[in-house]
Design a protein around this motif. Structure first.
Motif, PDB file in Angstrom:
ATOM      1  N   LYS A 189       0.758  -1.227  -0.005  1.00  0.00           N
ATOM      2  CA  LYS A 189      -0.043  -0.172   0.145  1.00  0.00           C
ATOM      3  C   LYS A 189       0.795   1.220  -0.052  1.00  0.00           C
ATOM      4  N   ASP A 190       2.105   1.203  -0.190  1.00  0.00           N
ATOM      5  CA  ASP A 190       3.054   2.232  -0.093  1.00  0.00           C
ATOM      6  C   ASP A 190       2.766   3.152  -1.407  1.00  0.00           C
ATOM      7  N   GLU A 191       2.390   4.449  -1.291  1.00  0.00           N
ATOM      8  CA  GLU A 191       2.098   5.184  -2.702  1.00  0.00           C
ATOM      9  C   GLU A 191       3.208   5.245  -3.580  1.00  0.00           C
ATOM     10  N   ARG A 192       4.353   5.301  -2.973  1.00  0.00           N
ATOM     11  CA  ARG A 192       5.665   5.369  -3.634  1.00  0.00           C
ATOM     12  C   ARG A 192       5.835   4.086  -4.605  1.00  0.00           C
ATOM     13  N   VAL A 193       5.699   2.915  -3.797  1.00  0.00           N
ATOM     14  CA  VAL A 193       5.915   1.772  -4.450  1.00  0.00           C
ATOM     15  C   VAL A 193       5.204   1.559  -5.430  1.00  0.00           C
ATOM     16  N   LEU A 194       3.815   1.746  -5.485  1.00  0.00           N
ATOM     17  CA  LEU A 194       2.744   1.806  -6.443  1.00  0.00           C
ATOM     18  C   LEU A 194       3.016   2.784  -7.682  1.00  0.00           C
ATOM     19  N   THR A 195       3.482   3.904  -7.270  1.00  0.00           N
ATOM     20  CA  THR A 195       3.904   4.961  -8.406  1.00  0.00           C
ATOM     21  C   THR A 195       4.994   4.535  -9.183  1.00  0.00           C
ATOM     22  N   TRP A 196       6.195   3.847  -8.305  1.00  0.00           N
ATOM     23  CA  TRP A 196       7.307   3.298  -9.360  1.00  0.00           C
ATOM     24  C   TRP A 196       6.773   2.006 -10.102  1.00  0.00           C
ATOM     25  N   SER A 197       5.866   1.402  -9.852  1.00  0.00           N
ATOM     26  CA  SER A 197       5.292   0.350 -10.659  1.00  0.00           C
ATOM     27  C   SER A 197       4.349   0.935 -11.720  1.00  0.00           C
ATOM     28  N   GLY A 198       3.754   1.914 -11.481  1.00  0.00           N
ATOM     29  CA  GLY A 198       2.998   2.513 -12.496  1.00  0.00           C
ATOM     30  C   GLY A 198       3.666   3.295 -13.433  1.00  0.00           C
ATOM     31  N   TYR A 199       4.924   3.739 -13.346  1.00  0.00           N
ATOM     32  CA  TYR A 199       5.840   4.317 -13.924  1.00  0.00           C
ATOM     33  C   TYR A 199       6.432   3.409 -14.920  1.00  0.00           C
ATOM     34  N   TYR A 200       6.717   2.082 -14.467  1.00  0.00           N
ATOM     35  CA  TYR A 200       7.272   1.184 -15.398  1.00  0.00           C
ATOM     36  C   TYR A 200       6.397   0.753 -16.504  1.00  0.00           C
ATOM     37  N   TYR A 201       4.934   0.530 -16.174  1.00  0.00           N
ATOM     38  CA  TYR A 201       4.192   0.129 -17.029  1.00  0.00           C
ATOM     39  C   TYR A 201       3.889   1.377 -18.175  1.00  0.00           C
ATOM     40  N   TYR A 202       4.047   2.536 -17.587  1.00  0.00           N
ATOM     41  CA  TYR A 202       4.009   3.725 -18.478  1.00  0.00           C
ATOM     42  C   TYR A 202       5.205   3.636 -19.441  1.00  0.00           C
ATOM     43  N   SER A 203       6.432   3.206 -19.128  1.00  0.00           N
ATOM     44  CA  SER A 203       7.423   3.360 -19.905  1.00  0.00           C
ATOM     45  C   SER A 203       7.696   2.231 -21.029  1.00  0.00           C
ATOM     46  N   ILE A 204       6.609   0.974 -20.603  1.00  0.00           N
ATOM     47  CA  ILE A 204       6.559   0.310 -21.748  1.00  0.00           C
ATOM     48  C   ILE A 204       5.275   0.534 -22.427  1.00  0.00           C
ATOM     49  N   ASP A 205       4.463   1.554 -22.304  1.00  0.00           N
ATOM     50  CA  ASP A 205       3.408   1.954 -23.425  1.00  0.00           C
ATOM     51  C   ASP A 205       2.073   0.957 -22.802  1.00  0.00           C
ATOM     52  N   ASP A 206       2.139   0.656 -21.500  1.00  0.00           N
ATOM     53  CA  ASP A 206       0.831  -0.118 -21.022  1.00  0.00           C
ATOM     54  C   ASP A 206       0.159   0.897 -20.145  1.00  0.00           C
ATOM     55  N   GLN A 207      -0.471   1.797 -20.875  1.00  0.00           N
ATOM     56  CA  GLN A 207      -1.245   2.978 -20.082  1.00  0.00           C
ATOM     57  C   GLN A 207      -2.178   2.369 -19.177  1.00  0.00           C
ATOM     58  N   GLU A 208      -2.821   1.504 -19.698  1.00  0.00           N
ATOM     59  CA  GLU A 208      -4.124   0.897 -18.671  1.00  0.00           C
ATOM     60  C   GLU A 208      -3.680   0.412 -17.497  1.00  0.00           C
ATOM     61  N   LYS A 209      -2.484  -0.360 -17.526  1.00  0.00           N
ATOM     62  CA  LYS A 209      -1.960  -0.929 -16.287  1.00  0.00           C
ATOM     63  C   LYS A 209      -1.283   0.133 -15.491  1.00  0.00           C
ATOM     64  N   ALA A 210      -0.585   1.133 -16.064  1.00  0.00           N
ATOM     65  CA  ALA A 210       0.294   2.178 -15.531  1.00  0.00           C
ATOM     66  C   ALA A 210      -1.135   3.032 -14.675  1.00  0.00           C
ATOM     67  N   MET A 211      -2.122   3.487 -15.304  1.00  0.00           N
ATOM     68  CA  MET A 211      -3.142   4.196 -14.828  1.00  0.00           C
ATOM     69  C   MET A 211      -3.796   3.285 -13.462  1.00  0.00           C
ATOM     70  N   THR A 212      -3.771   2.070 -13.497  1.00  0.00           N
ATOM     71  CA  THR A 212      -4.464   1.090 -12.404  1.00  0.00           C
ATOM     72  C   THR A 212      -3.557   1.493 -11.062  1.00  0.00           C
ATOM     73  N   TYR A 213      -2.015   1.459 -11.440  1.00  0.00           N
ATOM     74  CA  TYR A 213      -1.126   1.690 -10.282  1.00  0.00           C
ATOM     75  C   TYR A 213      -1.207   3.205  -9.768  1.00  0.00           C
ATOM     76  N   PHE A 214      -1.163   4.238 -10.778  1.00  0.00           N
ATOM     77  CA  PHE A 214      -1.384   5.501 -10.393  1.00  0.00           C
ATOM     78  C   PHE A 214      -2.643   5.962  -9.625  1.00  0.00           C
ATOM     79  N   ARG A 215      -3.684   5.307 -10.000  1.00  0.00           N
ATOM     80  CA  ARG A 215      -4.973   5.340  -9.290  1.00  0.00           C
ATOM     81  C   ARG A 215      -4.878   4.945  -7.695  1.00  0.00           C
ATOM     82  N   LYS A 216      -4.332   3.951  -7.524  1.00  0.00           N
ATOM     83  CA  LYS A 216      -3.974   3.392  -6.266  1.00  0.00           C
ATOM     84  C   LYS A 216      -3.430   4.200  -5.163  1.00  0.00           C
TER      85      LYS A 216
END
Length: 168
Positions: free
Chosen positions: A141-168
């Motif tokens: 539930k650490d927001e920074r861990v979730l943001t770093w995870s979202g950043y990874y998916y954003y970097s590989i152009d998986d916007q949907e999965k990135a937004m899932t992490y960013f919303r959390k």
């Protein structure tokens, strides 16, 4: 008799307060720790980290360098400094190497984050996913861990999965 009731009431009140605060304490434990030998270095690091997180890279560098002056083995300060020096996209290689060098002196979550960023910089997909998964297991539930995870998916152009992490 009144004394016994007062004592029982106080004990019951304290127990109830502890029960009510338990979820807050558990949530606090889920946050990734900050390992440093200096309270002043930690304060300066948090200032710098906060600036990095809002993309104010030039402003963050001064605080992070001061944190490192206070604690020359402060792995997380080196990690965020590497990010700031690379304007977030490409961490400074020499500074990142120092974060990795001192990563054996930090908590497991911090160590995984440092190696996650290292693997991101190297383009090592297997390493990225390994360390990202470990961070999420340690600090779900650490927001920074979730943001770093979202950043990874954003970097590989998986916007949907990135937004899932960013919303959390």
């Amino acid at each position: 008799m009144k004394t016994k009731r007062a004592i029982v009431a106080k004990v019951f009140g304290a127990a109830l307060m502890m029960l009510l605060l338990a979820p807050v304490a558990l949530m606090a434990q889920e946050k990734m720790s900050i390992t440093t030998s200096s309270a002043e270095a930690k304060k300066l690091f948090i200032e710098g980290r906060d600036q990095v997180e809002i993309l104010h890279y030039p402003q963050s560098i001064q605080s992070l360098k001061k944190a490192i002056e206070k604690d020359p083995h402060f792995a997380m300060a080196y990690l965020y400094l590497a990010q700031a020096q690379g304007n977030g996209a490409n961490p400074d290689d020499e500074t990142l190497k120092k974060a990795v060098l001192y990563s054996d002196k930090v908590s497991p979550g911090e160590k995984h984050l440092i190696h996650y960023v290292k693997n991101m910089a190297e383009g090592n997909e297997e390493g990225i996913l390994k360390h990202m998964q470990a961070m999420k297991e340690l600090h779900p539930k650490d927001e920074r861990v979730l943001t770093w995870s979202g950043y990874y998916y954003y970097s590989i152009d998986d916007q949907e999965k990135a937004m899932t992490y960013f919303r959390k």
